[in-house]
Design an enzyme around this catalytic site. Sequence first.
Site, PDB file in Angstrom:
ATOM      1  N   ARG A 145       0.808  -1.222   0.000  1.00 43.99           N
ATOM      2  CA  ARG A 145       0.000   0.000   0.000  1.00 43.99           C
ATOM      3  C   ARG A 145       0.842   1.272   0.000  1.00 43.99           C
ATOM      4  O   ARG A 145       0.330   2.366  -0.216  1.00 43.99           O
ATOM      5  CB  ARG A 145      -0.948  -0.009   1.213  1.00 43.99           C
ATOM      6  CG  ARG A 145      -2.093  -0.993   1.082  1.00 43.99           C
ATOM      7  CD  ARG A 145      -2.823  -1.223   2.386  1.00 43.99           C
ATOM      8  NE  ARG A 145      -2.115  -2.153   3.260  1.00 43.99           N
ATOM      9  CZ  ARG A 145      -2.534  -2.510   4.484  1.00 43.99           C
ATOM     10  NH1 ARG A 145      -3.651  -2.005   4.973  1.00 43.99           N
ATOM     11  NH2 ARG A 145      -1.829  -3.353   5.213  1.00 43.99           N
ATOM     12  N   ARG A 203      25.120  23.217   4.232  1.00 44.84           N
ATOM     13  CA  ARG A 203      25.135  21.812   3.795  1.00 44.84           C
ATOM     14  C   ARG A 203      26.075  21.008   4.687  1.00 44.84           C
ATOM     15  O   ARG A 203      26.811  21.564   5.494  1.00 44.84           O
ATOM     16  CB  ARG A 203      25.493  21.762   2.314  1.00 44.84           C
ATOM     17  CG  ARG A 203      24.333  22.303   1.444  1.00 44.84           C
ATOM     18  CD  ARG A 203      24.722  22.414  -0.011  1.00 44.84           C
ATOM     19  NE  ARG A 203      25.353  21.195  -0.465  1.00 44.84           N
ATOM     20  CZ  ARG A 203      26.248  21.153  -1.437  1.00 44.84           C
ATOM     21  NH1 ARG A 203      26.641  22.254  -2.061  1.00 44.84           N
ATOM     22  NH2 ARG A 203      26.774  19.997  -1.800  1.00 44.84           N
TER      23      ARG A 203
END
Length: 434
Positions: free
Chosen positions: A18, A311
């Site tokens: 699912r 970053r």
Amino acid sequence: MNSQNISIIILAAGKGSRMKSNKAKVLHSISGKPMLYHIIKESKKLSDDITVVVAHQKEAVIATMGQYFDDINFIEQDTENYPGTGGAVMDIAPKHDKVLVLNGDMPLITAEALQGFLTMEADIIMSVFDLKDPSGYGRVIIRNREVEYVVEQKDASDAELNVTTVNAGIYAFSKVILERYIPDLENDNAQKEYYLTDIIAMAKEDESSIVPLFVDEEHFKGVNSKKDLAQAEVIMQNRIKDRWMQNGVTMQLPDTIYIEEGVLFEGECSLENNCRITGESRIIDSHIKAGSVVEQSTMQNSDCGPMAHLRPLTQLTDTHIGNFVETKKATLNGVKAGHLSYLGDAEIDAGTNIGAGTITCNYDGVNKYRTIIGKNVFIGSDSQLVAPLTIKDDVMIAAGTTVTSGTVESGNLVLSRTKMRLIKDFYYKFFGKR
Ligand code: UD1
Ligand code: CA
């Protein structure tokens, strides 16, 4: 919290169709860590005997968990011949007399929320909750405060479908009960699967005590779809942010802030709206302004943003990073970089000012190179620093310069510009008077 005399089995062998994904369901992330990580982390607070049942993408599941834990047992389910949650427990060998079975898709569970399973006494204790919309869950039929049986949605009659008490997916079994009934499980149901939940009716038949334990969805929610995943994420985020606010972190509009599990704050920190902090970031006495993204980085007595992007492996100490500045693998100590810069693979020392539009040219298309800048350096606006490059202390780089020299010694000015020309009245000659 205590009790080392319970074994925990976590069911993580299912495909999770699912989820509509190629990735095993239990590896989908909540707040930066796989669902299964969250469950194992909490289980370890309760048990010294944890077994994870794997099959679908077992190599990936085992390798990913190996990054975090080194004392978990894995067993493989024969999903070909024995599919289903009952098939998952066929080969378990628990060490203790009480066995807690957890579905692997319940990332919101906590050791505290599991206390009831440890303290209550019964042959089987099963978690149940009442839902307005019970669809998808197994329905639990309770009579005289004991569980009679569980029926899966796909096998339920219309009357059973109307039952709103559902199986949350966590059970405490006595080992004796598991050993007695697992061999008798059958797969004569709609999904042709072996259901763990069928043990309930069998044990009931033999007059075992089967008690429902009413639990809350906040901790026992199962994740079957991407929508469930998003809803579980909201609950986990609120938990993480509440914890940090209790520890003194200031947050403006916390609903807009995302903080991963693994981030640590110390001292006086404040976060403006819409910021995102990920990985094992460490934020100490720092201020993160609106819209900034901080990934796997350290900030100490520093500020960044609005709209800054730190970053991974950025380390800021006593540093000011302004808007539209991107850093990566950069160690800045006592630096000001107020506007529009890229500082990558860099080391910059105290008293240095990075002008607007400065770019470290760290990549030549093949390799990355470092830029090292000393103390009290003045980098003029719109400079390109071509790495590998070392700029020693007390250097001036004039605005608009492309520095290519490899090393700049202390005391020097570097300036690379074409000579400016001024052509008198050219505008009027070109456009005429307007
Ligand atoms: C299961 C319960 C259901 C309950 C629901 C709660 C059964 C038969 N049904 O249904 O009553 O309301 O959980 O969330 O148990 N798994 C395996 N091997 C398999 C199949 C599944 O290890 O062969 C694992 C999955 O990885 C997952 C867990 O078992 O972590 C539950 O499987 P899932 O398919 O999600 O069960 P549900 O249909 O939700
Ligand atoms: Ca489920």
